[in-house]
Design an enzyme around this catalytic site. Structure first.
Site, PDB file in Angstrom:
ATOM      1  N   ASP A 169       0.805  -1.222  -0.098  1.00  0.00           N
ATOM      2  CA  ASP A 169       0.068  -0.009  -0.017  1.00  0.00           C
ATOM      3  C   ASP A 169       0.837   1.266  -0.071  1.00  0.00           C
ATOM      4  OD1 ASP A 169      -2.003  -1.891   0.141  1.00  0.00           O
ATOM      5  OD2 ASP A 169      -2.953  -1.261   2.033  1.00  0.00           O
TER       6      ASP A 169
ATOM      7  N   LYS B  29      -6.641  -4.800  -3.044  1.00  0.00           N
ATOM      8  CA  LYS B  29      -7.496  -5.567  -2.189  1.00  0.00           C
ATOM      9  C   LYS B  29      -8.058  -4.660  -1.229  1.00  0.00           C
ATOM     10  CE  LYS B  29      -3.560  -4.485   1.394  1.00  0.00           C
ATOM     11  NZ  LYS B  29      -4.147  -3.835   2.058  1.00  0.00           N
TER      12      LYS B  29
ATOM     13  N   CYS C 252      -1.945  -2.626   7.792  1.00  0.00           N
ATOM     14  CA  CYS C 252      -1.964  -3.663   6.567  1.00  0.00           C
ATOM     15  C   CYS C 252      -0.848  -4.279   6.610  1.00  0.00           C
ATOM     16  CB  CYS C 252      -2.204  -2.949   5.272  1.00  0.00           C
ATOM     17  SG  CYS C 252      -3.922  -2.145   5.078  1.00  0.00           S
TER      18      CYS C 252
HETATM   19  C1  C5J Z   1      -3.060   0.570   5.451  1.00  0.00           C
HETATM   20  C2  C5J Z   1      -4.683   1.757   6.777  1.00  0.00           C
HETATM   21  N1  C5J Z   1      -2.364   0.310   4.166  1.00  0.00           N
HETATM   22  N2  C5J Z   1      -3.869   2.151   7.712  1.00  0.00           N
HETATM   23  N3  C5J Z   1      -4.236   1.125   5.550  1.00  0.00           N
HETATM   24  O1  C5J Z   1      -2.376   0.280   6.610  1.00  0.00           O
HETATM   25  O2  C5J Z   1      -5.938   2.019   6.546  1.00  0.00           O
END
Ligand code: C5J
Length: 221
Positions: A24, A129, A162
């Site tokens: 991400d 995702k 994530c």
């Molecule tokens: C991720 C989030 N990528 N913190 N998303 O960690 O909402």
């Protein structure tokens, strides 16, 4: 095999069965002016890991090893976004609302894309995702099985959400997981440290942790 002096003990890197997974590193989470910053988060913390993450990515590319990128995002019609996830956002800054870089966390929108510094190249897998974990309703498990991958090196954001969720999913599926500590970050430094401590506790209950330099050295590129 190459031995990495990892936490909490040595990690035997197996070049024939390892992949890098970058979680991400999307514009909306990392860049100034994106969704993350609009929510009041300090994105400078996340920006600081870009050079180390780029070095790790370059080493995997040079070694000719598989690389997987993930993006947390949803279909434009939100059919894969449970109301329980969307309804928890701040009013007018929820998933699917118009944001500073397009609709927030919607696939195809500029903010949902990966930052230019780590942009995928041909042959690398990009997985969208809808969950925090990268295995949930994605083909990741099948892709790794097909590639005979047994070990995953983790980078990306955020460490405690994530990244950690995906590490836990991978660990339960039998993968050996190694977190690159200077290629992952949180908006909350204490959460990053706590996540690393949780992951490596009790004899690597979820996985191992090592620096990018240690991992790159083991790749010997
Ligand atoms: C991720 C989030 N990528 N913190 N998303 O960690 O909402």
């Amino acid at each position: 095999m190459a031995i990495i002096k990892a936490r909490p003990f040595d990690f035997d890197l197996d070049r024939d069965h390892v992949a890098l997974i970058i979680i991400d590193m999307q514009r909306d989470f990392v860049e100034p002016g994106g969704f993350g910053e609009t929510l009041g988060n300090k994105v400078a913390l996340l920006q600081a890991i870009i050079p180390a993450t780029a070095r790790l990515l370059a080493a995997f590319r040079t070694a000719g090893l598989p690389v997987i990128h993930t993006r947390e995002c949803h279909r434009p019609d939100l059919s894969d976004c449970p109301p329980a996830k969307r309804d928890r956002g701040k009013p007018s800054l929820r998933i699917g609302d118009p944001g500073p870089m397009g609709r927030i966390l919607i696939s195809g929108e500029p903010g949902a894309d990966i930052i230019p510094e780590l942009y995928p190249v041909e042959g690398e897998i990009v997985l969208d995702k809808p969950g925090k974990g990268a295995f949930y309703v994605t083909p990741l498990g099948d892709i790794l099985a097909e590639g005979k991958i047994r070990q995953l090196v983790f980078a990306g954001v955020t460490t405690e959400v994530c990244v950690q969720t995906t590490m836990r999913e991978a660990n339960d599926r039998g993968f050996e997981c190694l977190l690159a500590t200077d290629a992952t970050e949180s908006y909350f430094p204490e959460f990053k440290q706590a996540a690393i401590d949780m992951i490596t506790a009790q004899g690597a209950i979820v996985g191992w942790a090592a620096t990018v330099d240690q991992i790159v050295e083991a790749l010997d590129v």
